[in-house]
Structures are given as structure tokens and as C-alpha cells.
Design a protein around this motif. Sequence first.
Motif, PDB file in Angstrom:
ATOM      1  N   TRP A  65      -4.152   6.266   1.759  1.00 41.41           N
ATOM      2  CA  TRP A  65      -3.252   6.931   0.821  1.00 41.41           C
ATOM      3  C   TRP A  65      -4.050   7.523  -0.335  1.00 41.41           C
ATOM      4  O   TRP A  65      -4.883   6.856  -0.926  1.00 41.41           O
ATOM      5  CB  TRP A  65      -2.226   5.945   0.262  1.00 41.41           C
ATOM      6  N   GLY A  66      -3.755   8.771  -0.636  1.00 38.05           N
ATOM      7  CA  GLY A  66      -4.337   9.377  -1.825  1.00 38.05           C
ATOM      8  C   GLY A  66      -3.616   8.874  -3.065  1.00 38.05           C
ATOM      9  O   GLY A  66      -2.681   8.079  -2.987  1.00 38.05           O
ATOM     10  N   SER A  67      -4.068   9.353  -4.203  1.00 36.70           N
ATOM     11  CA  SER A  67      -3.453   8.928  -5.459  1.00 36.70           C
ATOM     12  C   SER A  67      -3.327  10.133  -6.378  1.00 36.70           C
ATOM     13  O   SER A  67      -4.042  11.118  -6.211  1.00 36.70           O
ATOM     14  CB  SER A  67      -4.309   7.846  -6.123  1.00 36.70           C
ATOM     15  N   GLY A  68      -2.415  10.053  -7.307  1.00 38.50           N
ATOM     16  CA  GLY A  68      -2.265  11.112  -8.292  1.00 38.50           C
ATOM     17  C   GLY A  68      -2.781  10.669  -9.643  1.00 38.50           C
ATOM     18  O   GLY A  68      -2.978   9.478  -9.893  1.00 38.50           O
ATOM     19  N   ILE A  69      -3.012  11.619 -10.503  1.00 37.37           N
ATOM     20  CA  ILE A  69      -3.426  11.278 -11.867  1.00 37.37           C
ATOM     21  C   ILE A  69      -2.283  10.546 -12.566  1.00 37.37           C
ATOM     22  O   ILE A  69      -2.487   9.563 -13.268  1.00 37.37           O
ATOM     23  CB  ILE A  69      -3.823  12.561 -12.626  1.00 37.37           C
ATOM     24  N   PHE A  70      -1.064  11.037 -12.353  1.00 36.84           N
ATOM     25  CA  PHE A  70       0.117  10.365 -12.879  1.00 36.84           C
ATOM     26  C   PHE A  70       0.782   9.642 -11.701  1.00 36.84           C
ATOM     27  O   PHE A  70       1.338  10.274 -10.808  1.00 36.84           O
ATOM     28  CB  PHE A  70       1.075  11.378 -13.501  1.00 36.84           C
ATOM     29  N   LYS A  71       0.720   8.352 -11.679  1.00 31.82           N
ATOM     30  CA  LYS A  71       1.098   7.574 -10.496  1.00 31.82           C
ATOM     31  C   LYS A  71       2.561   7.136 -10.542  1.00 31.82           C
ATOM     32  O   LYS A  71       3.011   6.614 -11.552  1.00 31.82           O
ATOM     33  CB  LYS A  71       0.183   6.340 -10.382  1.00 31.82           C
ATOM     34  N   ASP A  72       3.242   7.352  -9.428  1.00 27.23           N
ATOM     35  CA  ASP A  72       4.640   6.944  -9.314  1.00 27.23           C
ATOM     36  C   ASP A  72       4.755   5.973  -8.132  1.00 27.23           C
ATOM     37  O   ASP A  72       4.545   6.365  -6.985  1.00 27.23           O
ATOM     38  CB  ASP A  72       5.533   8.165  -9.085  1.00 27.23           C
ATOM     39  N   PRO A  73       5.081   4.709  -8.380  1.00 24.59           N
ATOM     40  CA  PRO A  73       5.073   3.697  -7.323  1.00 24.59           C
ATOM     41  C   PRO A  73       6.330   3.669  -6.452  1.00 24.59           C
ATOM     42  O   PRO A  73       6.407   2.916  -5.487  1.00 24.59           O
ATOM     43  CB  PRO A  73       4.978   2.393  -8.121  1.00 24.59           C
ATOM     44  N   GLU A  74       7.314   4.503  -6.770  1.00 28.35           N
ATOM     45  CA  GLU A  74       8.647   4.337  -6.187  1.00 28.35           C
ATOM     46  C   GLU A  74       8.665   4.408  -4.663  1.00 28.35           C
ATOM     47  O   GLU A  74       9.127   3.483  -3.984  1.00 28.35           O
ATOM     48  CB  GLU A  74       9.605   5.382  -6.776  1.00 28.35           C
ATOM     49  N   SER A  75       8.170   5.508  -4.096  1.00 30.26           N
ATOM     50  CA  SER A  75       8.296   5.667  -2.642  1.00 30.26           C
ATOM     51  C   SER A  75       7.437   4.660  -1.882  1.00 30.26           C
ATOM     52  O   SER A  75       7.768   4.266  -0.770  1.00 30.26           O
ATOM     53  CB  SER A  75       7.925   7.091  -2.227  1.00 30.26           C
ATOM     54  N   GLN A  76       6.346   4.215  -2.515  1.00 31.55           N
ATOM     55  CA  GLN A  76       5.432   3.289  -1.833  1.00 31.55           C
ATOM     56  C   GLN A  76       5.979   1.864  -1.776  1.00 31.55           C
ATOM     57  O   GLN A  76       5.778   1.156  -0.799  1.00 31.55           O
ATOM     58  CB  GLN A  76       4.087   3.272  -2.578  1.00 31.55           C
ATOM     59  N   TRP A  77       6.686   1.436  -2.852  1.00 31.12           N
ATOM     60  CA  TRP A  77       7.008   0.005  -2.945  1.00 31.12           C
ATOM     61  C   TRP A  77       8.476  -0.323  -3.162  1.00 31.12           C
ATOM     62  O   TRP A  77       8.858  -1.488  -3.124  1.00 31.12           O
ATOM     63  CB  TRP A  77       6.189  -0.629  -4.083  1.00 31.12           C
ATOM     64  N   LEU A  78       9.332   0.660  -3.417  1.00 30.69           N
ATOM     65  CA  LEU A  78      10.744   0.345  -3.659  1.00 30.69           C
ATOM     66  C   LEU A  78      11.412  -0.155  -2.371  1.00 30.69           C
ATOM     67  O   LEU A  78      11.229   0.421  -1.298  1.00 30.69           O
ATOM     68  CB  LEU A  78      11.485   1.565  -4.195  1.00 30.69           C
ATOM     69  N   SER A  79      12.221  -1.219  -2.501  1.00 28.48           N
ATOM     70  CA  SER A  79      12.837  -1.861  -1.326  1.00 28.48           C
ATOM     71  C   SER A  79      13.656  -0.895  -0.483  1.00 28.48           C
ATOM     72  O   SER A  79      13.621  -0.947   0.750  1.00 28.48           O
ATOM     73  CB  SER A  79      13.741  -3.006  -1.770  1.00 28.48           C
ATOM     74  N   LYS A  80      14.425  -0.009  -1.130  1.00 27.73           N
ATOM     75  CA  LYS A  80      15.349   0.841  -0.370  1.00 27.73           C
ATOM     76  C   LYS A  80      14.617   1.747   0.616  1.00 27.73           C
ATOM     77  O   LYS A  80      15.161   2.162   1.628  1.00 27.73           O
ATOM     78  CB  LYS A  80      16.248   1.644  -1.301  1.00 27.73           C
ATOM     79  N   TYR A  81      13.337   2.050   0.335  1.00 28.17           N
ATOM     80  CA  TYR A  81      12.591   2.939   1.230  1.00 28.17           C
ATOM     81  C   TYR A  81      11.921   2.193   2.377  1.00 28.17           C
ATOM     82  O   TYR A  81      11.283   2.809   3.223  1.00 28.17           O
ATOM     83  CB  TYR A  81      11.575   3.762   0.432  1.00 28.17           C
ATOM     84  N   ALA A  82      12.102   0.877   2.410  1.00 27.97           N
ATOM     85  CA  ALA A  82      11.605   0.112   3.562  1.00 27.97           C
ATOM     86  C   ALA A  82      12.443   0.398   4.799  1.00 27.97           C
ATOM     87  O   ALA A  82      11.987   0.197   5.926  1.00 27.97           O
ATOM     88  CB  ALA A  82      11.634  -1.385   3.241  1.00 27.97           C
ATOM     89  N   ASP A  83      13.675   0.882   4.601  1.00 28.49           N
ATOM     90  CA  ASP A  83      14.593   1.086   5.722  1.00 28.49           C
ATOM     91  C   ASP A  83      14.800   2.556   6.085  1.00 28.49           C
ATOM     92  O   ASP A  83      15.498   2.862   7.038  1.00 28.49           O
ATOM     93  CB  ASP A  83      15.962   0.472   5.390  1.00 28.49           C
TER      94      ASP A  83
END
Length: 587
Positions: free
Chosen positions: A454-472
Motif C-alpha cells: 500500500w502506498g501512502s499520502g502526505i495527508f493520511k486518511d485511515p478510513e477505508s483501510q481500517w473502518l469496520s464497515k468496509y470489511a464487508d
Amino acid sequence: MVFFHHCSEEDTKESLSKVNDLPWEGDVASIPNALRMKNPVADPLAKKGGRIRIYSHQFPKSLNYYLDQFTTTARIFTSLYEPLTGYHPLTLETIPHLAREWKISPDKKKFTFYLDPNARWSDGKAVTADDVIFTYDTIMNPKNGTAVFRVSLSRFLKPVKLDDLTVVFEAKEVHWNNFNDIASSIFILPKHHFEGKDFNKENMEFPVVSGPYKITEVKKNRYIKLERRGDWWQRAYPFNEGRNNFDQIVYKVYNEEAVALQAFKKGDIDIYPVYSAFVWVEEAKGDAFDKNWIAKQRIFNLKPIGFQGWAMNSRRAIFSDKRVREAMNLLVDRKLMIDKLAYGEYDPTNSYYPDFYLGGEKNPNQPTEFNIEKARKLLAEAGWKPNAEGILEKDGKPFQFSILDRDKKTEKYFTVFLEKAKEVGIRASIDTLDLAAWSERVDKYDFDMTWAAWGSGIFKDPESQWLSKYADEEGQPNLPGLKIPEVDKLIERQKTEFSVTKRNEILKQIDRIVYKEYPYVLLWHLPSTRLLYWQKYGVPNLPLGKYGDESFSSDYWWYDEEKDKKLSDAVSRKEKFSDYEAVVRWK
């Protein structure tokens, strides 16, 4: 029209026709103030012309970035289409692009964009608010394979057109990244071209574009050719002087790295980013390197660093127990792999945001060390006991899983792991697929374990990577399928934090929690970019800028005809060529 045809290697060596810039007939006063300035990372000596041939290690399943987020796809698609705003390459301040200006409401929920009246599609039609709204509708259509982009856009109401050049986005909730998610992350599509078509089938041909390049030819599994547009609407903007210099960019595809490297050494590829320690240490040697015909350059700057590792799918019963995932980590001898298989080239990764800890700040995450006995103990605690044959069993089922891979050269690392896994009674096998088949399986979470980077951004947003709702939700980056309520709360908290420093502190908390759940076997990272290239190019003082990676080369380097002639002379006479800096550091 893009042509697919059978060809020989010679097809990428034919003479180039010069791209001539058409006269720009706009009003200089209409150019936004920020784009009347010189670009500080561009070289004023840069010239237009020539070609650059870039190594790509796999052929993309699609050149539509909304459908496939592969690196080569991203580089091509962002040369064809443009966002509403960009970033200043040194200060990271927002600068105009398709939008000449914008307004943000005091409550930070309403964003009004005023499009540049000069902006044109390649067929001459104006870029309008209808195109912006159509792009939003395309991404938000659940029938389209655009799920990754729906994460951020789902925070907005449907945008509203005020007039042909004015469009308003209104967010349902405050989020620090709302502006960037619509202004700089979404690349605007031409409504009049895509409307009425099945977007999921728009993969290779993009005849109507707004960006500085267009696709001229695609040879499946061989190459993709781009040509500079002499009629690009922003060609006369002073900020773009010294940018987009190559008349032709060719992405040359080689599935086997050994074959690619030989092609590079023969001169069939011009620039070769090195992702393999073996290539850098053992293969990047010989006359061409000793005599400086090829530059071998290690470049340090402030580019964001992502992470790579083996994702364990916690949706599968075998990896649903944290103790099992920790045991997998304990069975990986990272020190051995780095020292013996990767020539000591890398630093072990002990964080999902490793660039937070490059400046000397202590990383609070405890490194996971190789420890077979501790792994056995954890597996036993999780209910896995050896049967008469020494194979671990639980509820009468053997501990058996498959590793989904997409790159033959990574198998050596898995092999070391498989030997240790076998020692404790685990049966595992490797299933190597091509990129398209691998992507299809991963998007559906149809895997036990897989290598992911996974690449990274200068301004990091963790939502899509770790939020529970996106596990499904299929196609999301939460590959391990983690659901951690405490992390969900922290993700919610950082949404309304506009201070980057405070937001990064929340990210560090998320990192500490996720790290202890062992969703990945984290591997290693490289704090620099390794580049090989033939010395026929003009290069700015900072070869990759302040924050750039190898993609900076196709944006800011240029073909130097005189240098190329001198290089050819040196090669024919077997003489040494110009010296260069082997290590370049951002100052």
C-alpha cells in the motif's frame, strides 16, 4: 483510436514525429494568478521533444483508474484526465487546475468551484459543471466497480450546478479531507463521451481527454504509448513551463524482471525503478554502470512511505483468532530475509505509518521477533494441537491454507516462511496468478493470505483501510476484514480535526491498536527511491522533487539530444561518460 496489434520489439524504436504546440489564443489575464508563477521544481532549461520508455512490471487489467488502482494505470490515467485543483510541489498549498478558484463556507460543509473558462476537452468542447456532476454520478453508481472512490464521495450530497462553470458540493458531515476528496482526488470525465456506455467496459480507449497526454497505441502485455498534446488547454500557463516535456511516453511491460533488465541494459528501456534488492546489488553492474552510461542513483526525499506485508483474511475461520495471526508473525524471520535474501537493503516495518518514525521519533510498537516456540504456544492456546502425524488440527480440521500471490519473485520469501510453518505442523501452499486474476480474487476477499503493498499520502486518511464497515464491502482496502470498535471511534474523531499534527497523533493511536491485532505480517520498507536510467536526459536539481517518486521523471525530466549524442559516442568508443551523484538527498 487505440490500436491493438502484433508487433516486434522494433515497434517502440521507430522515428518520432515532433509534436508542435499550437498557438495559444487565450487572454493572459484569464490565467489564475497562482499559475502565472514559475514552477519551483521545474527546470527552466527543459526542452520539449523526444521519448522516455519506462519499465512496468505487469500489464494493467484496465487503464481506467476508477476501475483499477494499479501504479501504471494511475500514472497513465492522471496524464489523460485532471482534477479540479492541484498541490504546490513545495508548499503543498492548493493551486488551481480545472477550477480557477473556489469558496469554502464558514461551516466547512459547502464547497463552490468556479471552472477555468479556458479548460477544454481534446475534441474542443468546454469542460463544464455537467462533467463534474457526471463524474460524481459515475463513481456513486453501485453498478460500477468504483467502490474505493465511493468511500469519500458518500459523505456528499449530489453536487448542484449553478451555471455552466459553477458547481457546488455540500457535505453531509464535516471532515478535514472533504475539500481534497473532491478537489484533488477526483479526475473529471467528459460526460458527452462516457454517457450511455457501460463504464465497467471503458478500459483501454479514451479518445476524449483534457490532460497533457493522449493514448496513441496499446499492445496488450507489451506496451502502452502516450503522446503529448500540442493543443492542451494549459500549455501556455507559466506554471507548466518545464513540465510534460516528452513528446512520447512508452510504458513497456515485462512480466519477468530478468527479461526486463536485459531489455534495459540493451537500451530498449530508458528508466528502470528498482524494487528488488537482488537487481540493485547483483544485477546493476557491468561496463554500462562502471563507465557511467547508466546512472545508478539512490534518491532520498520526503515522499510518503506506505507498508507491505502478508494480509491474513480474518473473515476465514483459520485467521479469525488474533493469536493465530500473531503466531504467523512469529514464524517469519524478517532479519534473515532482509540480510540473506534482500542484501540488508531494507528496514523492518513495525508500523502501518512508517514515515512517522523516520525523523528519529521512537516507534512505540514492539517489533515482532522470530520465535517458533512462542508461535507453537499461541497456536496451542487457540486450540490447534498436533495429530499423530504432527499436523495441527482443531475440531478435526487440519491447519491448512493457501497463499495468493501475483509475483513469482516473491515466492522465495514465502518459501522461507513455509519451511518454518511446516515445522510447527502447518500445511500451506502458494497460488500464483496474473495481476488481473489476483485483483479479481482480492476484490472479493477470496483468499486466505496474500501479499499486499500500500502506498501512502502526505495527508493520511485511515478510513477505508481500517473502518469496520468496509470489511464487508467488496473492493475496499480493508483486506484483513478487521472490525475494531475502538479504532472506529478514533477514525470518527480524526474526521473533524483540521490540525495535521493533532490528526497524526490520532493516527499513531490507531496504529498502536491495529498493530497489536496482527492483521498483516508486516515486512520491510525502503526509505529511498532506487533508479537506473540511461544518461541521455536533463534532470532538475532535485531529480524527484521534494515529495515525488519515480513518476516525477515523466513529468519533469526532458530528453537532451546533445547529451544523448555524447552518450552514444562514449558507448561506441567504450569510454567513460559524465559523473553523477550516486546518492541525492533532499536539503
